[in-house]
Design a protein around this motif. Structure first.
Motif, short mmCIF file in Angstrom:
data_model
loop_
_atom_site.label_atom_id
_atom_site.label_comp_id
_atom_site.label_asym_id
_atom_site.label_seq_id
_atom_site.Cartn_x
_atom_site.Cartn_y
_atom_site.Cartn_z
N TRP A 168 -6.43 -0.41 -4.67
CA TRP A 168 -6.31 -1.60 -5.32
C TRP A 168 -6.89 -1.51 -6.80
O TRP A 168 -6.29 -1.98 -7.58
N ALA A 169 -7.90 -0.82 -7.01
CA ALA A 169 -8.48 -0.77 -8.25
C ALA A 169 -7.71 -0.11 -9.39
O ALA A 169 -7.87 -0.36 -10.25
N THR B 162 0.90 -1.33 0.02
CA THR B 162 -0.02 -0.12 -0.02
C THR B 162 0.83 1.18 -0.04
O THR B 162 1.95 1.35 0.43
N GLU C 196 -6.50 -3.09 9.12
CA GLU C 196 -7.29 -3.66 7.97
C GLU C 196 -6.73 -5.13 7.68
O GLU C 196 -7.11 -5.60 6.57
N ARG D 37 -2.25 -6.65 -9.26
CA ARG D 37 -3.29 -7.26 -8.55
C ARG D 37 -3.06 -8.67 -8.55
O ARG D 37 -3.16 -9.47 -7.57
N PRO E 144 -8.33 -6.20 -0.06
CA PRO E 144 -8.30 -4.87 -0.66
C PRO E 144 -9.20 -4.07 -1.06
O PRO E 144 -9.67 -2.82 -0.81
N ALA E 145 -9.90 -4.70 -2.05
CA ALA E 145 -11.21 -4.43 -2.39
C ALA E 145 -12.31 -3.99 -1.88
O ALA E 145 -13.29 -3.17 -2.18
N HIS E 146 -12.29 -4.30 -0.65
CA HIS E 146 -13.38 -4.21 0.69
C HIS E 146 -13.08 -3.49 1.75
O HIS E 146 -13.06 -3.97 2.87
N SER E 147 -11.78 -2.76 1.57
CA SER E 147 -11.14 -2.02 2.56
C SER E 147 -10.97 -0.45 2.30
O SER E 147 -11.43 0.06 1.41
N ARG F 270 -8.22 -8.12 5.59
CA ARG F 270 -9.38 -7.80 4.80
C ARG F 270 -9.03 -7.96 3.26
O ARG F 270 -7.87 -7.59 2.73
N TYR G 163 -8.40 0.74 1.23
CA TYR G 163 -7.60 0.74 0.25
C TYR G 163 -8.27 0.34 -1.06
O TYR G 163 -7.33 -0.03 -2.19
N THR G 164 -9.65 0.58 -1.30
CA THR G 164 -10.36 0.16 -2.36
C THR G 164 -9.98 0.99 -3.77
O THR G 164 -9.49 0.16 -4.65
#
Length: 153
Positions: free
Chosen positions: A140-141, A49, A126, A148, A131-134, A129, A136-137
């Motif tokens: 990550w995207a 991150t 975090e 990824r 990453p797409a649901h944290s 978790r 950091y979304t």
């Protein structure tokens, strides 16, 4: 911009640079200030991150080692962790395995990878978790597909 232990500031890293886990000592300088030193583990390439707190493996966020540890202390604690992991592998029975797994837990807490968080900003943890649901979304995207994939996503 990257500043290595020797003070070289020649490399520019992408938002999520591929590094070695267990969070080589580098300080990442971002537009908004200096981020924590990250000491990733050798021979593993995971996305980290932007703030240097987590790396992604198996599509989960995992806490990096406490960047406040100096190299000698960090190496000592890593050696203790690796010794404990070998002891788990070599344990002869369930009770012995339980005892040496506690040594692994204690070593990971000493490194800052488990237990109380080492950062002092009050942000929620975090760890584990996706990453797409944290928090950091967006980070990550914005990673490219190969980054990824390196994180298991």
């Amino acid at each position: 911009m990257v500043s290595t232990a020797s003070g070289n500031r020649s490399a520019i890293l992408p938002m999520s640079w591929q590094a070695n886990r267990a969070c080589s000592t580098m300080t990442i300088h971002a537009d908004d200030g200096i981020m924590p030193t990250v000491r990733p583990m050798k021979n593993a390439h995971y996305p980290i991150t932007r703030d240097g707190r987590y790396f992604v493996a198996r599509n989960r966020l995992w806490c990096c080692t406490d960047p406040r540890l100096d190299d000698a202390e960090r190496q000592s604690r890593v050696s203790t962790l690796m010794s404990a992991r070998r002891a788990v592998r070599d344990a002869g029975n369930a009770e012995e395995t339980r005892q040496v797994r506690q040594r692994v837990q204690d070593a990971k807490v000493a490194l800052g990878e488990r237990g109380p968080v080492w950062r002092e900003d009050g942000a929620a943890g975090e760890t584990r978790r996706a990453p797409a649901h944290s928090a950091y979304t967006a980070w990550w995207a914005n990673l490219d597909e190969s980054e990824r994939k390196a994180g298991g996503g």
